[in-house]
Scaffold this active site. Structure first.
Site, mmCIF file in Angstrom:
data_model
loop_
_atom_site.group_PDB
_atom_site.id
_atom_site.type_symbol
_atom_site.label_atom_id
_atom_site.label_comp_id
_atom_site.label_asym_id
_atom_site.label_seq_id
_atom_site.Cartn_x
_atom_site.Cartn_y
_atom_site.Cartn_z
ATOM 1 N N LYS A 85 0.809 -1.226 0.000
ATOM 2 C CA LYS A 85 0.000 0.000 0.000
ATOM 3 C C LYS A 85 0.841 1.274 0.000
ATOM 4 O O LYS A 85 0.401 2.305 -0.493
ATOM 5 C CB LYS A 85 -0.921 0.012 1.222
ATOM 6 N N GLU A 107 -9.646 5.913 3.330
ATOM 7 C CA GLU A 107 -10.464 4.854 3.906
ATOM 8 C C GLU A 107 -9.539 3.682 4.175
ATOM 9 O O GLU A 107 -8.497 3.545 3.527
ATOM 10 C CB GLU A 107 -11.563 4.430 2.918
ATOM 11 N N SER A 373 1.640 -9.688 -0.916
ATOM 12 C CA SER A 373 1.338 -8.253 -0.836
ATOM 13 C C SER A 373 1.604 -7.643 0.529
ATOM 14 O O SER A 373 1.810 -6.442 0.643
ATOM 15 C CB SER A 373 -0.113 -8.014 -1.240
#
Lengths: 391, 260
Positions: A85, A107, A373
């Site tokens: 991210k 969010e 990830s």
């Protein structure tokens, strides 16, 4: 808008009128600021010396032996913050700064994107407010604490299902109210144009690096690439640079929850096209178009929609989409921890579980890459609870 | 000329447009509320077809949407409700909803069903001009007036495109942010009203944050053709929905006060 807002028939800009000005401004920054050499050099500096890129491509000998083919993991779990991210958060944060914005809102579901935004805000000197569903705040308390420590405010969302979907509703509402000084840092490849392409361009570094690394290690492209999908940003980041390489088979793995005939979060495997959060894509919805609550053991995949680029790849057949249940993901979490000494995020565990499932059908010359990830520290409590319940 | 165009044409002062969510708190009470709105003096009745994820709405209307959906409201029942009301009334009816509900019914069918039920205009809260093409076409085909929204952040270039649409009226978003009661009037919105009025003969109706007679009067003096009151009214429903007899009285009284 200056660009085509569609990816195939999907995507678009389905937002309240008040936001159109802000989206036009963001699109203009996407076209004019993002590709600039000075911007790219600055971003690249943050990604390498601050975030720790490039991340390794790890040859997993134990898993390879077990699977009967060559298995690599792309180690986004080793990126600062513990997940992919941050690639997007640093990129958009920097872009917002160049646009003259003072404040970031975001969010978050699992909290990874919230943490990434808090990091970007702290290092870039921008105020950060993160919207997070009350249910998610409970199941990801460690990440809430991390965000607070880095100076971000976590705003609990008590409307609707109190998860990622409602956090996104609330962030959009807040953006409508303060569009002048605020940038909405969307964490995935969904949302209105230009977010799906902007976030994809900031995440494609995963696939670009992987391509270079696998060519150096094996002298050829991989046969199989696997990534998990909630909104789909790590998967698009990995897939995008390989899309025109026809020999590479790609699999996107959704949250099968309790099973596709029960509660799940698999919008591509178990939904149909519709409009939510500004874009046209596959959704979990009833016959009238009301959004249905999604379910996944992993907060980051607990979302009833998916990025429009995945919808396009599903229809064209370029990427194959499948679902993995909570139980299968949980088993893969423990499997990877034990086998390789790598504790994966529950999200990424879905990709590992799918890899285990298809391994018996692959030949021994197959080269497989799994996009890991994120790391699983945040999920340890959830997994412990699950194991106790099973006893 | 449809019902909507007629009331705008014949107006002698600013019109009152009320907004409530269809099916809030339930089908039957909602029908009685709508009738009370007309009795109280609403000139145009705007009904929300509730959506599970209403991103343009504040907490008051979100909860009303949820009450209605929990009580079983859906697109089929919505049109039944409208038909039932229309049998006894000629007041212009406007629908406010979100794009996905129209898309899932099939765009053409939605507008045709709306026309058959007696609806005059449709506003879509998450459908900007750039995406509205097929929806405007289907509306016009069915004889429904599309309604475009304009806000203080709408650029000059986009405004001129939006004003090319044959809207039943322009819905002016009178405050940045979501729907909900506000104490002060956004002066930029006031300027926007004057600007729009100088460029088009399409009626303009400000909404968002308008809750009392004073604000309505101000907007009327500034040139608004109609003024929309939503959250303040929905709040009354929230307050009294467990006392059905008092509720209707409260609604009628509130609308009378708004009319002045």
């Amino acid at each position: 808008m200056q660009l085509n807002t569609r990816l195939g028939p999907y995507g678009g800009c389905f937002v309240p009128e008040t936001l159109m000005g802000a989206l036009e401004e963001l699109e203009s920054a996407y076209i004019n600021i993002l590709p600039e050499t000075t911007f790219q050099t600055e971003l690249s500096g943050y990604l390498t010396t601050y975030a720790g890129r490039e991340t390794p491509l790890t040859l997993c000998r134990n898993m390879s032996r077990d699977f009967g083919c060559t298995v690599y993991l792309k180690r986004e779990d080793l990126l600062h913050s513990g997940a992919h991210k941050l690639n997007n958060a640093l990129g958009q944060g920097l872009l917002a700064k160049h646009m003259g914005k003072k404040r970031l809102i975001a969010e978050t579901g699992a909290g990874q994107h919230g943490v990434a935004t808090a990091i970007a805000g702290a290092v870039l000197g921008l105020e950060v407010d993160v919207f997070m569903g009350e249910v998610d705040i409970k199941r990801q308390s460690l990440n809430v604490a991390r965000m607070n420590m880095m100076g971000a405010r976590v705003i609990p969302v008590s409307s609707g299902t109190r998860t990622l979907k409602d956090a996104m509703n609330e962030a959009l509402r807040e953006w409508v109210a303060r569009v002048n000084d605020t940038h909405y840092l969307i964490g995935t490849v969904a949302g209105p144009h230009p977010y799906p392409v902007l976030v994809r361009d900031l995440q494609r570094i995963i696939g670009d690096e992987t391509k270079r690394q696998i060519m150096a290690a094996e002298g050829r492209l991989p046969d199989v690439i696997i990534a998990c999908i909630g909104g789909g940003s790590n998967a698009i980041g990995m897939f995008h640079p390989f899309i025109s390489d026809a020999s590479v088979r790609m699999y996107g793995v959704e949250a099968g929850g309790e099973g596709l005939d029960k509660k799940h979060g698999a919008s591509l495997c178990g939904g149909k096209p519709g409009i939510l959060h500004g874009n046209f894509s596959y959704l979990l919805q009833d016959t009238f178009g009301q959004i249905i609550e999604s379910h996944s053991i992993s907060a980051g995949l607990d979302y009833p929609g998916v990025g429009p680029e995945h919808a396009m790849h599903k229809d064209s057949g370029r990427v194959t989409y499948a679902a993995i249940t909570d139980t299968e993901a949980m088993e893969a979490f423990l499997y990877l921890s034990r086998t390789e000494g790598i504790v994966p995020a529950l999200e990424s565990s879905h990709a590992v579980a799918f890899a285990r499932k298809i391994a018996p059908e692959l030949g021994k010359n197959t080269i497989m890459i799994i996009n890991l990830s994120g790391r699983g520290d945040k999920d340890v409590e959830t997994v412990l609870r699950y194991m106790e319940d099973k006893k | 000329m449809n019902r909507l165009a007629r009331v705008f044409e014949n107006r002698t002062r600013e019109l009152l447009m009320t907004f409530t969510v269809a099916g809030d708190p339930d089908y039957k009470t909602s029908l009685n509320i709508i009738r009370a709105l007309e009795t109280g003096g609403a000139d145009i009745i705007e009904l929300g077809l509730p959506f599970s994820d209403p991103v343009a709405d504040g907490p008051v209307i979100q909860q009303a949407d949820q009450r209605a959906l929990n009580a079983g409201m859906n697109t089929d029942r919505f049109f039944s409700l409208v038909r039932e009301f229309r049998e006894q009334s000629d007041v212009p009816l406007v629908v406010l909803t979100y794009t996905n509900l129209i898309l899932q019914r099939n765009i053409e069918k939605f507008y045709q069903d709306a026309a058959d039920a007696g609806i005059d205009a449709v506003v879509v809260a998450d459908l900007p001009y750039e995406e509205a093409g097929p929806y405007i076409k289907a509306a016009e085909l069915a004889g429904i007036s599309p309604v475009m929204m304009v806000s203080t952040t709408t650029s000059k270039k986009r405004l001129s495109n939006i004003l090319k649409v044959k809207s039943g009226f322009i819905y002016l978003v009178a405050a940045l942010g979501v729907t909900g009661v506000r104490q002060t009037t956004d002066m930029n919105a006031r300027k926007m009203l004057v600007d729009i009025k100088s460029k088009t003969s399409i009626p303009v109706a400000p909404g968002f944050g308008i809750s009392d007679r004073e604000q309505i009067k101000e907007w009327g003096l500034a040139g608004a053709d109609a003024v929309i009151v939503g959250s303040a009214l929905v709040k009354k429903i929230e307050e009294y929905h467990l006392k059905p007899d008092v509720l209707i009285e409260q609604i009628t009284g509130f609308v009378k006060d708004l009319k002045g």
